[in-house]
Write a protein that holds these residues in place. Structure first.
Motif, short mmCIF file in Angstrom:
data_model
loop_
_atom_site.label_atom_id
_atom_site.label_comp_id
_atom_site.label_asym_id
_atom_site.label_seq_id
_atom_site.Cartn_x
_atom_site.Cartn_y
_atom_site.Cartn_z
N ARG A 57 0.71 -1.20 0.00
CA ARG A 57 0.04 0.17 -0.05
C ARG A 57 0.83 1.29 0.02
NH1 ARG A 57 -3.51 -3.27 3.35
NH2 ARG A 57 -5.38 -3.44 2.19
N SER A 358 -13.04 -2.52 -6.19
CA SER A 358 -13.63 -1.90 -5.14
C SER A 358 -14.75 -1.30 -5.67
CB SER A 358 -12.69 -0.78 -4.77
OG SER A 358 -11.69 -1.51 -3.88
N ASP A 361 -14.78 2.55 -5.92
CA ASP A 361 -13.63 3.08 -6.66
C ASP A 361 -13.94 4.74 -7.55
OD1 ASP A 361 -11.44 3.58 -8.71
OD2 ASP A 361 -11.16 1.43 -8.85
N VAL A 363 -11.61 6.34 -9.08
CA VAL A 363 -10.89 6.47 -10.59
C VAL A 363 -11.31 5.86 -11.72
CG1 VAL A 363 -8.53 6.38 -11.27
CG2 VAL A 363 -8.74 7.10 -8.92
N THR A 432 -11.59 -0.49 1.44
CA THR A 432 -10.25 -0.45 0.70
C THR A 432 -9.15 0.61 1.27
OG1 THR A 432 -11.09 -1.24 -1.30
CG2 THR A 432 -9.05 -0.08 -1.47
N VAL A 434 -6.61 3.54 2.35
CA VAL A 434 -5.68 4.43 1.70
C VAL A 434 -6.82 5.29 0.61
CG1 VAL A 434 -3.77 5.17 0.27
CG2 VAL A 434 -3.56 3.35 2.11
N ASN A 435 -6.96 4.43 -0.42
CA ASN A 435 -7.89 5.04 -1.76
C ASN A 435 -8.66 3.62 -2.23
OD1 ASN A 435 -8.67 5.69 -4.21
ND2 ASN A 435 -7.13 7.53 -4.28
N PRO A 436 -9.87 4.15 -2.40
CA PRO A 436 -10.74 2.80 -2.80
C PRO A 436 -10.31 2.29 -4.26
CG PRO A 436 -12.04 4.63 -2.31
CD PRO A 436 -10.65 5.14 -2.15
N HIS A 437 -9.28 3.08 -5.18
CA HIS A 437 -9.04 2.58 -6.29
C HIS A 437 -7.77 1.66 -6.06
CE1 HIS A 437 -7.96 2.42 -10.50
NE2 HIS A 437 -6.80 2.95 -10.52
N LEU A 438 -7.14 1.71 -4.98
CA LEU A 438 -5.86 0.63 -4.82
C LEU A 438 -6.73 -0.66 -4.33
CD1 LEU A 438 -3.86 3.16 -2.81
CD2 LEU A 438 -3.89 2.98 -5.42
#
Length: 458
Positions: A57, A358, A361, A363, A432, A434-438
């Motif tokens: 992460r 996710s 997400d 992004v 998810t 830090v960021n939902p895209h990750l």
């Protein structure tokens, strides 16, 4: 970091990454160095190297400094206080302190994951807090970290009996180089296709592999497609921007599943051809990638029945773009947080696939995708409509590893009972980190997914 020399036509730059075998110069490049008992001002430090780590992460960070001494360090059961050392980092023109969390002797320039006071040896490991704001080793490109860190011993280190183990000094030592476990085992190369388009790549050879004509053992090939943030000309961030390639090359994974790991990099300027402004689906990049895989497999002892594609974000988009054009080439694929064209899914209903995304997400939206092409949810629906049996599961992306893998194992058992070779994991909103895209942070650390991948054969 130094730039990587380009080569042509599938040449590999041997020796481009061998930092794990630290050389032993007569003395470190220093401003000066900490003193020691009986040194009369001479430096007992022969070398200093940063130890960096690629994490799921936090990406690429400096996690320790390894000092190599001219003599063995033995605190005789004592604990070296972190306060005895001060470390500063000069990154991006700004100098700021790093937080020292643990100091101990060791027999090698590597972090000792065990608790305790370390093992007596010629190395002193100074661990640093990876949460420090100045801990990253890269931005869009690797930072120039040689001699970027200064280490000063500000207090004597004594054994429990009172004897001086290491004496304090007003001088500082600077790092000579950078060690990145696993990443340093990849060699650098480039490939020029039949049109003259060039792709840089990094290559990890199977553990114990010796390249020779007529080798009888043939190995799987894992091709990793990075995300849009790793598009660059540095031939590095496709390894360090995330762990998609590194996780397949780490020693424990290679012991279980020895394989070639091929990590190409989309070059600058971003091609951005086509209405969806992607990279791996650009005609030039996609053509060079297909030729690279074919040329590599033909020139190495690769098991042609076990070619695997894995990718995240725009790399997953690349998977959904390439598989329909090469439907009989790859044995299986893992695609995270991708999007693509539903009209082509009918061509890949026979290919084993594990996709995840996710649900929140921002992004690459889970349903809407990007640029008018749906996200993974829509692609899985299209596969199902075309005749593939899709096995679906939903759980949190913040579960502990054991629980996360138990969920994955249960989904796989359900798929096998149903005769399904397409699996789709959705991560509940808000889970998810830090960021939902990750979404991929746990994907490639998931032993269940990796075991499933290596079980597939064309």
């Amino acid at each position: 970091m130094t730039g990587v020399t380009r080569r042509t036509l599938l040449t590999v730059a041997a020796g481009a990454a061998a930092a794990t075998g630290v050389s032993t110069p007569a003395a470190a490049t220093t401003e000066a160095a900490p003193g020691g008992p009986g040194t009369a001002g001479l430096s007992p430090v022969l070398r200093a190297d940063l130890i960096t780590r690629v994490t799921p992460r936090d990406n690429w960070r400096v996690v320790a400094v390894a000092l190599r001494y001219a003599h063995r360090i033995d605190p005789r059961g004592g604990v070296i206080p972190p306060s005895a050392f001060q470390v500063t980092a000069t990154v991006g023109g700004r100098t700021a302190p790093r937080t020292v969390t643990r100091v101990y002797p060791h027999t090698a320039p590597e972090v000792d994951e065990r608790a305790g006071s370390g093992r007596p040896g010629n190395f002193l490991i100074i661990e640093l807090d990876p949460a420090d704001t100045n801990s990253p080793a890269a931005g869009s490109d690797p930072f120039p970290l040689d001699r970027a860190y200064a280490v000063r011993q500000v207090a004597d280190v004594r054994a429990p009996g009172g004897a001086t183990v290491l004496a304090a000094s007003p001088f500082a030592v600077r790092n000579d180089g950078v060690i990145t476990p696993v990443v340093d085992d990849f060699v650098a190369g480039s490939f020029t296709d039949s049109t003259g388009f060039e792709l840089d790549f990094r290559l990890h050879r199977p553990r114990g592999f010796v390249e020779r004509p007529g080798a009888s053992t043939r190995y799987p090939l894992v091709v990793t497609l990075h995300g849009g943030g790793e598009v660059a000309d540095n031939n590095m961030t496709q390894l360090t921007g995330n762990r998609i390639a590194v996780t397949f090359a780490k020693p424990e994974r290679q012991r279980a599943h020895p394989a070639f790991v091929l990590a190409p990099q989309v070059p600058l300027p971003r091609p951005m051809d086509g209405p969806d402004a992607t990279d791996w689906t650009d005609a030039r990049v996609q053509g060079a990638l297909a030729e690279l895989v074919d040329a590599f497999a033909a020139g190495h002892p690769v098991d042609e029945r076990r070619l695997y594609l894995v990718g995240l974000s725009s790399g997953a988009r690349g998977i959904f773009g390439l598989l329909p054009k090469r439907p009989d080439r790859f044995a299986a694929a893992v695609a995270t947080a991708g999007w693509g064209d539903t009209a082509t899914m009918e061509k890949i209903t026979h290919i084993p696939l594990w996709a995840d995304h996710s649900m929140d997400d921002p992004v690459v939206p889970y349903r809407e995708g990007r640029f008018g092409k749906p996200g993974t949810w829509g692609l899985m629906n299209a596969l199902e409509s075309a005749g593939a049996r899709v096995t679906r599961g939903e759980w949190g992306n913040d579960l502990p590893k054991a629980e996360f893998e138990a969920k994955s194992r249960a989904l796989l058992k359900e798929a096998r009972r149903a005769g399904s070779h397409v699996l789709f994991t959705s991560y509940s909103p808000g889970t998810t980190p830090v960021n939902p895209h990750l979404a991929w942070a746990q994907t490639y650390e998931n032993d269940v997914v990796v075991e499933w991948l290596f079980d597939q054969s064309r």
